[in-house]
Every structure is written in structure tokens, then in C-alpha cells.
Design a protein around this motif. Structure first.
Motif, PDB file in Angstrom:
ATOM      1  N   GLU A  26     -13.874  -9.647  80.129  1.00 47.96           N
ATOM      2  CA  GLU A  26     -12.514  -9.170  79.917  1.00 47.96           C
ATOM      3  C   GLU A  26     -11.504 -10.304  80.006  1.00 47.96           C
ATOM      4  OE1 GLU A  26     -11.457  -5.192  81.735  1.00 47.96           O
ATOM      5  OE2 GLU A  26     -10.078  -6.437  82.876  1.00 47.96           O
ATOM      6  N   VAL A  27     -10.614 -10.364  79.021  1.00 51.36           N
ATOM      7  CA  VAL A  27      -9.478 -11.288  79.067  1.00 51.36           C
ATOM      8  C   VAL A  27      -8.330 -10.516  79.710  1.00 51.36           C
ATOM      9  CG1 VAL A  27      -7.923 -12.742  77.722  1.00 51.36           C
ATOM     10  CG2 VAL A  27     -10.268 -12.349  76.919  1.00 51.36           C
ATOM     11  N   VAL A  73     -12.012 -12.253  96.726  1.00 51.27           N
ATOM     12  CA  VAL A  73     -12.734 -11.001  96.481  1.00 51.27           C
ATOM     13  C   VAL A  73     -12.276 -10.499  95.117  1.00 51.27           C
ATOM     14  CG1 VAL A  73     -13.002  -8.608  97.248  1.00 51.27           C
ATOM     15  CG2 VAL A  73     -12.895 -10.446  98.945  1.00 51.27           C
ATOM     16  N   LEU A  74     -13.225 -10.205  94.237  1.00 48.33           N
ATOM     17  CA  LEU A  74     -12.896  -9.809  92.868  1.00 48.33           C
ATOM     18  C   LEU A  74     -13.227  -8.338  92.678  1.00 48.33           C
ATOM     19  CD1 LEU A  74     -14.723 -12.876  91.243  1.00 48.33           C
ATOM     20  CD2 LEU A  74     -12.384 -12.789  92.144  1.00 48.33           C
ATOM     21  N   ILE A  75     -12.205  -7.551  92.364  1.00 50.27           N
ATOM     22  CA  ILE A  75     -12.395  -6.096  92.307  1.00 50.27           C
ATOM     23  C   ILE A  75     -11.988  -5.556  90.934  1.00 50.27           C
ATOM     24  CG2 ILE A  75     -11.861  -3.900  93.443  1.00 50.27           C
ATOM     25  CD1 ILE A  75     -10.790  -5.896  95.792  1.00 50.27           C
ATOM     26  N   PRO A  76     -12.976  -5.389  90.046  1.00 52.26           N
ATOM     27  CA  PRO A  76     -12.648  -4.882  88.714  1.00 52.26           C
ATOM     28  C   PRO A  76     -12.327  -3.397  88.727  1.00 52.26           C
ATOM     29  CG  PRO A  76     -15.020  -5.224  88.920  1.00 52.26           C
ATOM     30  CD  PRO A  76     -14.408  -5.660  90.212  1.00 52.26           C
ATOM     31  N   GLY A  77     -11.387  -3.025  87.867  1.00 56.46           N
ATOM     32  CA  GLY A  77     -11.091  -1.594  87.687  1.00 56.46           C
ATOM     33  C   GLY A  77     -11.657  -1.155  86.350  1.00 56.46           C
ATOM     34  N   ASP A  78     -11.085  -0.087  85.780  1.00 60.24           N
ATOM     35  CA  ASP A  78     -11.592   0.350  84.476  1.00 60.24           C
ATOM     36  C   ASP A  78     -10.878  -0.413  83.366  1.00 60.24           C
ATOM     37  OD1 ASP A  78      -9.256   2.056  83.344  1.00 60.24           O
ATOM     38  OD2 ASP A  78      -9.472   2.753  85.421  1.00 60.24           O
ATOM     39  N   MET A  79     -11.388  -0.256  82.135  1.00 61.40           N
ATOM     40  CA  MET A  79     -10.898  -1.101  81.040  1.00 61.40           C
ATOM     41  C   MET A  79      -9.490  -0.745  80.558  1.00 61.40           C
ATOM     42  SD  MET A  79     -13.210   0.213  77.881  1.00 61.40           S
ATOM     43  CE  MET A  79     -13.238   1.936  77.421  1.00 61.40           C
ATOM     44  N   GLY A  80      -8.954   0.370  81.015  1.00 59.18           N
ATOM     45  CA  GLY A  80      -7.622   0.758  80.550  1.00 59.18           C
ATOM     46  C   GLY A  80      -6.518   0.487  81.548  1.00 59.18           C
ATOM     47  N   ARG A  81      -6.860   0.081  82.750  1.00 56.17           N
ATOM     48  CA  ARG A  81      -5.815  -0.056  83.768  1.00 56.17           C
ATOM     49  C   ARG A  81      -5.716  -1.474  84.315  1.00 56.17           C
ATOM     50  NH1 ARG A  81      -6.300   5.751  86.917  1.00 56.17           N
ATOM     51  NH2 ARG A  81      -8.489   5.461  86.440  1.00 56.17           N
ATOM     52  N   LEU A  90      -7.335  -4.731  73.395  1.00 61.92           N
ATOM     53  CA  LEU A  90      -8.299  -4.688  72.296  1.00 61.92           C
ATOM     54  C   LEU A  90      -9.701  -4.587  72.868  1.00 61.92           C
ATOM     55  CD1 LEU A  90      -6.959  -7.434  69.871  1.00 61.92           C
ATOM     56  CD2 LEU A  90      -6.512  -4.975  69.883  1.00 61.92           C
ATOM     57  N   VAL A  91     -10.467  -3.644  72.344  1.00 64.54           N
ATOM     58  CA  VAL A  91     -11.830  -3.459  72.843  1.00 64.54           C
ATOM     59  C   VAL A  91     -12.821  -3.642  71.717  1.00 64.54           C
ATOM     60  CG1 VAL A  91     -13.454  -1.892  73.940  1.00 64.54           C
ATOM     61  CG2 VAL A  91     -11.080  -1.845  74.592  1.00 64.54           C
ATOM     62  N   ARG A  92     -13.882  -4.359  72.008  1.00 64.46           N
ATOM     63  CA  ARG A  92     -14.966  -4.497  71.047  1.00 64.46           C
ATOM     64  C   ARG A  92     -16.256  -4.172  71.796  1.00 64.46           C
ATOM     65  NH1 ARG A  92     -16.381  -7.671  66.205  1.00 64.46           N
ATOM     66  NH2 ARG A  92     -18.145  -6.383  65.587  1.00 64.46           N
ATOM     67  N   ARG A 105      -4.076  -7.076  84.361  1.00 60.50           N
ATOM     68  CA  ARG A 105      -4.371  -5.977  83.434  1.00 60.50           C
ATOM     69  C   ARG A 105      -5.147  -6.526  82.243  1.00 60.50           C
ATOM     70  NH1 ARG A 105      -1.844  -4.310  78.754  1.00 60.50           N
ATOM     71  NH2 ARG A 105      -0.509  -5.894  77.846  1.00 60.50           N
ATOM     72  N   PRO A 106      -5.997  -5.694  81.643  1.00 56.65           N
ATOM     73  CA  PRO A 106      -6.797  -6.193  80.522  1.00 56.65           C
ATOM     74  C   PRO A 106      -5.972  -6.404  79.254  1.00 56.65           C
ATOM     75  CG  PRO A 106      -7.423  -3.915  81.110  1.00 56.65           C
ATOM     76  CD  PRO A 106      -6.311  -4.306  82.009  1.00 56.65           C
ATOM     77  N   LEU A 107      -6.331  -7.445  78.509  1.00 57.93           N
ATOM     78  CA  LEU A 107      -5.755  -7.682  77.177  1.00 57.93           C
ATOM     79  C   LEU A 107      -6.829  -7.490  76.112  1.00 57.93           C
ATOM     80  CD1 LEU A 107      -3.794 -11.017  77.830  1.00 57.93           C
ATOM     81  CD2 LEU A 107      -2.807  -8.722  77.608  1.00 57.93           C
ATOM     82  N   GLY A 108      -8.051  -7.892  76.477  1.00 60.14           N
ATOM     83  CA  GLY A 108      -9.156  -7.777  75.533  1.00 60.14           C
ATOM     84  C   GLY A 108     -10.452  -7.564  76.297  1.00 60.14           C
ATOM     85  N   VAL A 109     -11.269  -6.628  75.812  1.00 65.51           N
ATOM     86  CA  VAL A 109     -12.497  -6.287  76.538  1.00 65.51           C
ATOM     87  C   VAL A 109     -13.700  -6.307  75.589  1.00 65.51           C
ATOM     88  CG1 VAL A 109     -13.588  -4.617  78.084  1.00 65.51           C
ATOM     89  CG2 VAL A 109     -11.095  -4.702  77.940  1.00 65.51           C
ATOM     90  N   VAL A 110     -14.768  -6.947  76.045  1.00 67.10           N
ATOM     91  CA  VAL A 110     -16.027  -6.924  75.309  1.00 67.10           C
ATOM     92  C   VAL A 110     -17.026  -6.156  76.148  1.00 67.10           C
ATOM     93  CG1 VAL A 110     -17.956  -8.327  74.499  1.00 67.10           C
ATOM     94  CG2 VAL A 110     -15.606  -9.093  74.111  1.00 67.10           C
ATOM     95  N   LYS A 111     -17.611  -5.120  75.535  1.00 64.67           N
ATOM     96  CA  LYS A 111     -18.550  -4.268  76.291  1.00 64.67           C
ATOM     97  C   LYS A 111     -19.851  -4.066  75.542  1.00 64.67           C
ATOM     98  CE  LYS A 111     -17.248  -0.833  78.821  1.00 64.67           C
ATOM     99  NZ  LYS A 111     -17.102  -1.233  80.218  1.00 64.67           N
TER     100      LYS A 111
END
Lengths: 486, 140
Positions: free
Chosen positions: A211-212, A380-388, A439-441, A479-485
Motif C-alpha cells: 500500500e502507498v 509498531v506498525l498497525i495496518p487498518g483496512d484498505m478504505g480507511r 486506487l486499488v489493483r 491513509r491509503p492512496l494506492g493498494v495492491v492486493k
């Protein structure tokens, strides 16, 4: 589905709840759950609390069976579970680590601002999608022989550095410096290796991603600066992945081994998925050696992916990697068991600390954290969901004292995949995210609804609890700008 | 012949499972494998162009279904094989021998919707009562 959990909880303070030993005969210690009163309602909807209780049965468990606020139902241990067992007379349980050994997160800072990358995001996300193999059945572009794979399992991320992938300086800012000691490829089955070989350097599927991000809020400017985060609008990158089929097979194999061993060691447990063996038994030692090997595979994976992220940024933006300043902030394992020394009643005791869906959060000055973070504590790195959003935090003295130096690891699912899909039927998730500037790919765009924000708990609530309870301190929000899943 | 349900999907917050039905153990085990592949892709798009012998052993029936489905995770991860037809030749409490039919993944035709990484023992059961019902949850 499962019934609601109706057990009694004793309030310790606003963010801690005790399940007393009297709840169930056989509990060696009480359970302690970190949550706000509001979150407890959701947590009670499944049987995760009963799993906290079951973990309290493990021989040699010290203090308490702990659960972080992102607790949810796992196998044997709950996700978000932390348990420390004495090395001398306690057990190690593969279920206390989880199937995805060393599932974890790596985060990079950059010299870029969101305004600079936004016009190029489409191109960047597409390029990242091709640079980082993802999705079900994806094969990596690293072709390794069996002999090389064994080296990966021992050397971890250093193997990649020696191959010219990534930087040597990345290793210093990685938990265990990217290579856990005691790894023995001989304890990893041929099946596990066969599964792992083609998947090296792939992100996988499910909730894993690259994720960017853009920094949107800084709570602790001085700490953030130490991590290379200077201002709101700065671009960061997060990679979330684990040990792929190799780690899952190691867990599967040793659940079998330990399932057979428990009766031999006279251990009785309320749940088969808690299968375990004494830390110092041959089975326990073999598992730990195989687990360390799988952990090293995962670190190599994240290390390689971070390298491809850098290459891709440099290529797409037409700038040198040096000028982009893409340094690793840190890399954490959130599914792992570690041999650690902790102080109990004034004495230093050797413990096997299981963190399953929990992040190590060591305080400033701790010997196991890199010099650069000695003053502020372990990132400590705590990821959330791709929309928030996701969070960056640091470990604390309080964590070391109360939770064996552990905190939360993420948001935790709220809806099953099927429920998420049904509730979002007809919604174009990719378009909806695009409208929010994300942007999600993904390999399977049809499956995106399963990973939508609605499917997850709000990670802001989770880190509010860990912050207020003092087991980690929030530093920044991205916050996410671009996500690769996958 | 009426349409008999071969399996149903079990919803689990973080993961997914199946309950497979059969008039006997062989049928339930075959349907469990069919259900497994239907989570990954559309089984009707799988062609039965190659076959494999599968043989697994375990200490009990529950262990056996874990090993049986675990074999397909392995074959998918290592050889990218998908299967749709499962002919179980021998099945006891501790041993299973089968010939399975399928093909290698072809991304032009197969949409892969889910990665299954492990067979868990969570709420695992194989129950014989008016036929057989096998319940398995996967780690995904």
C-alpha cells in the motif's frame, strides 16, 4: 454460527477486563482482555473469549492469558492473543503463533509528498501490481534451488541482501534483523519446502497487500522525526505479508506432531487446536527451529517486496532510489513465538512469548531494539483496512510490564467474507475507493468486497484502547492512496 | 434422480468452511473435496484431463479428512492442479486411496477466487447419522 459468549467479566479499569480463574476449572491464570466497553459487545458475539480461557490452561503460563483489543476468533488461540510460558517447565504451541508464521508488516518512508505522486498513482499502482506477484496461486520471479531455499530459511533477509536485493541497512531496522536464530531447515518438511519454493517473493492473497500511503496526522512530531516522518502529506509504503504455503505447512505438520505428543507429556487441553509440547522437549525444539525457518522466509519475502517497491517508484517517477529516500522504518512480525527474558517479581525469567495477531512493543532503551530507536521505543506498525487508515505507534514501558511488551496488530474482521459480499452486492468497491482518492489493483477485483471497510472493525478504536491503556503510543496516522492486493 | 446437496459453505468471520454430505463416508469425502475446489474456483470449468492417485493415512477419521484435503492444498500450491472428480477406492478410519481427475490451472478459463492455505481442526467433525456429514474449516 457460534453462540454469544456470556461469561462474567471483572472490570479492572476502563480498558482492561478480567476473566477470573474461577470461570472454569483448570485455568492456571486469569484472562485479561484489552477493550473498551463498547468493543466488548462485538467481542462477545463470538467465542473468542472462550479461547482466551482455553489458553489459560497451557502448562507453564505466567501471569495471564492476554488478548489485545483486535481480538477475534482464531484456531485454538484467539487472534490478538498473547501468552508467555516458562521455558523451564512450560509449553510452546503452534496454535499460539498461527498458520501464517511471521505474518507481519514492513513500512518505508519516502521523501515524496502526496501531491507529487497523486498524478502518477494510476501508473504507480499498475507497476507495483506487476512488480509484486500477488493473488491465489501466484508464483514469484525469484527462482531458487532447494539448496538456496535452505539458505533463505537460515539467513533470512540477509540472503536477499547478498543476492543484491534490498539494502544491508534495511536489516538493522527489522525485528531479529530479518533472521531469527536457531532456524533449522532440516526441521522443515519436504512438503513445506515444495510449497514455499515457487512462492518466494509473493504477497499472497486474503488480507495481504502492498500500500502507498499518505501521512494525514502526526501525534508525536519528535518521535515521528526519528522515524523519518517529517510532515503531513508525506508518502509512506506498507507491505503486509507472511510465510505463504511454507509457514502454513510447518504449522500443519507440527500440529500433528504435537497432537500426538500431548498425551505422552500428560497434558490435557480443552481444545485440540491448542496442541503443544514442553518448550524444551524434542517436539518443542523442533517446532521452534522450523518456526524460525518459516519466519526467516517471511522476512526475506517482505524484504524482496520492499526492494521491488523501491525499484518501481524509481522507474515510474524517473528518480534515483537515493533521492527518493525510501528507507525502511521498521519491520514487525505479528504471528510469532519468541524466547525473551522478562522480569517477574524482581527476577529475570526466560519465557516463550506467543504473539498471535499481536505486535511486539518494546520500550525505549530495550536492548533488543535498534540503536536508532533506543530513545523513542520500538516502532509498531498497525495496518487498518484498505478504505480507511493505518497507524504508526511505539512500544512502552507499560507494555513491557503488563503485556510482555506487546500490543495490537490491526483491525480484525467484523464480517465474514460471504456476509461482506452480500451486504455490498451491487456496490462497485473499486469505484467507491477511487472516489475517495484510493486506487486499488487486485488479481481478483470480484473479491474486493470481502476486503471492504465494512468487513473490518475500525482500527482507530483499536489503537485508541492500546494508546489509552498505555501499551503502545500512537505516533502517526496514514491513509491509503494506492493498494495492491491478491 | 433428485438433486441432492453435496455440500454447504460455512461462514466464519475470518475464514471459511464447508459441511459435506454423503450417503456414506466415501461420498461425503468426495463431496468435501468437491466443496473444497468450489471455494477456489468454479468446478464446472475444470476439465478432467489428467488423473492422480492420492493416498493418505491418519490416526482417525477426522485426521483422515484433514490429510485428504491437505493433499489438494499441496497439489494446488506445488503443481497448480485443480480437481473435479474424486473416485475413492478404499476408505477406512485411517486410510484413504483415491483416483482424482482434474487439470492444471489455466488462468484463461479458471477464475481463482480464494486461496486455501490450511485445513484446520477447528470444529472439525465427521458424523454418521442418516448418512454422513463432514464439517471442515479452512485457513485462508
Amino acid at each position: 454460527m457460534s453462540p454469544r459468549w456470556e461469561g462474567k467479566l471483572r472490570r479492572i479499569d476502563d480498558y482492561r477486563w478480567e476473566i477470573p480463574r474461577s470461570y472454569k476449572a483448570g485455568m492456571r491464570v486469569p484472562g485479561i482482555v484489552y477493550a473498551s466497553e463498547e468493543m466488548l459487545e462485538t467481542i462477545r458475539e463470538e467465542q473468542a473469549m472462550e479461547q482466551v480461557v482455553n489458553v489459560a490452561f497451557l502448562p507453564g503460563i505466567e501471569c495471564c492469558s492476554l488478548a489485545m483489543p483486535d481480538i477475534h476468533w482464531g484456531y485454538g488461540f484467539p487472534i490478538g492473543g498473547v501468552a508467555a510460558t516458562r521455558v523451564k517447565d512450560g509449553v510452546v504451541s503452534p496454535g499460539g503463533v498461527g498458520f501464517d508464521i511471521n505474518c507481519g508488516v514492513r513500512m518505508l518512508r519516502t521523501n515524496l509528498t502526496a501531491d507529487e505522486v497523486k498524478p502518477r498513482m494510476e501508473e504507480l499502482v499498475n507497476a507495483l501490481f506487476y512488480a509484486i506477484p500477488s493473488g491465489v496461486g501466484a508464483e514469484g520471479k525469484l527462482r531458487v534451488s532447494e539448496k538456496e531455499l535452505d539458505q533463505v530459511l537460515v539467513k533470512g533477509a540477509r540472503w536477499a541482501v547478498e543476492k543484491g536485493l534490498g539494502l544491508a541497512e534495511d536489516l538493522a531496522v527489522c525485528e531479529e534483523e530479518g533472521a531469527m536464530k536457531g532456524a533449522d531447515p532440516g526441521k522443515v518438511s519436504a512438503r513445506a519446502k515444495a510449497r514455499g519454493k515457487p512462492q518466494l517473493g509473493t504477497v499472497g492473497s486474503g488480507n495481504h497487500f502492498a500500500e502507498v500511503q499518505e501521512v494525514v496526522e502526526i501525534f508525536e512530531p519528535d518521535m515521528a522525526k526519528v522515524m523519518g516522518i517529517q510532515h503531513v502529506g508525506q508518502v509512506t509504503v506498507m507491505v503486509h505479508s507472511g510465510s505463504r504455503g511454507l509457514g502454513h505447512q510447518v504449522c500443519t505438520d507440527y500440529l500433528e506432531v504435537m497432537g500426538r505428543a500431548i498425551s505422552r507429556y500428560g497434558i490435557s487441553l480443552p481444545d485440540r487446536q491448542l496442541a503443544c509440547a514442553p518448550v524444551e522437549s524434542p517436539e518443542g525444539q523442533d517446532y521452534l527451529a522450523a518456526m524460525a525457518a518459516a519466519a526467516n522466509y517471511a522476512w526475506t519475502n517482505r524484504h524482496c517486496m520492499a526492494h521491488w517497491v523501491r525499484e518501481t517508484f524509481a522507474r515510474v517517477l524517473g528518480r534515483s532510489e537515493v533521492s527518493l529516500g525510501m528507507r525502511v522504518i521498521y519491520d514487525v512480525a505479528h504471528n510469532i513465538a519468541k524466547m525473551e527474558k522478562h522480569v517477574i517479581d524482581g527476577e529475570r525469567v526466560s519465557l516463550c512469548v506467543h504473539r498471535k495477531g499481536a505486535t511486539r512493543a518494546f520500550p525505549p532503551g530495550h536492548p533488543d531494539i535498534p540503536d536508532v530507536y533506543k530513545k523513542i521505543g520500538q516502532p509498531v506498525l498497525i495496518p487498518g483496512d484498505m478504505g480507511r487508515y493505518s497507524f504508526l505507534a511505539v512500544g512502552t514501558e507499560r507494555a513491557l510490564k503488563d503485556t510482555w511488551g506487546s500490543t495490537c496488530h490491526g483491525a480484525g474482521r467484523r464480517l465474514s467474507r460471504g456476509a461482506a459480499k452480500r451486504s455490498l452486492k451491487g456496490v462497485n468497491i473499486a469505484q467507491r475507493l477511487r472516489d475517495k482518492g484510493i486506487l486499488v489493483r487486485a488479481t481478483s477485483m470480484g473479491e474486493l468486497a470481502e476486503e471492504a471497510s465494512e468487513a473490518y472493525k475500525d482500527v482507530a478504536q483499536v489503537v485508541e484502547v492500546t494508546h489509552q491503556a498505555g501499551i503502545s503510543r500512537n505516533v502517526a496516522r496514514m491513509r491509503p492512496l494506492g493498494v495492491v492486493k491478491g | 434422480m433428485g438433486v441432492k446437496k453435496r455440500f454447504a459453505v460455512i461462514e466464519h468471520t475470518a475464514d471459511i468452511g464447508i459441511v459435506a454430505y454423503g450417503s456414506d463416508l466415501k461420498e461425503a469425502f468426495a463431496n468435501a473435496a468437491y466443496g473444497f475446489f468450489s471455494l477456489i474456483t468454479e468446478p464446472r470449468r475444470i476439465r478432467a484431463s489428467l488423473e492422480r492417485e492420492v493416498e493418505v493415512r491418519a490416526e482417525d477419521l477426522e485426521g483422515l479428512i484433514v490429510a485428504w484435503l491437505g493433499e489438494f492444498i499441496y497439489l494446488f500450491d506445488v503443481e497448480q492442479l485443480l480437481f473435479k472428480k474424486f473416485v475413492i477406492e478404499e476408505l477406512s478410519e485411517t486410510h484413504l486411496k483415491a483416483t482424482v481427475h482434474g487439470e492444471k490451472v489455466d488462468l484463461q478459463r479458471h477464475r481463482l477466487k480464494l486461496g486455501i492455505k490450511a485445513v484446520t481442526r477447528h470444529q472439525l467433525s465427521v458424523v454418521a447419522r442418516d448418512g454422513v456429514e463432514a464439517r471442515v474449516i479452512f485457513d485462508i
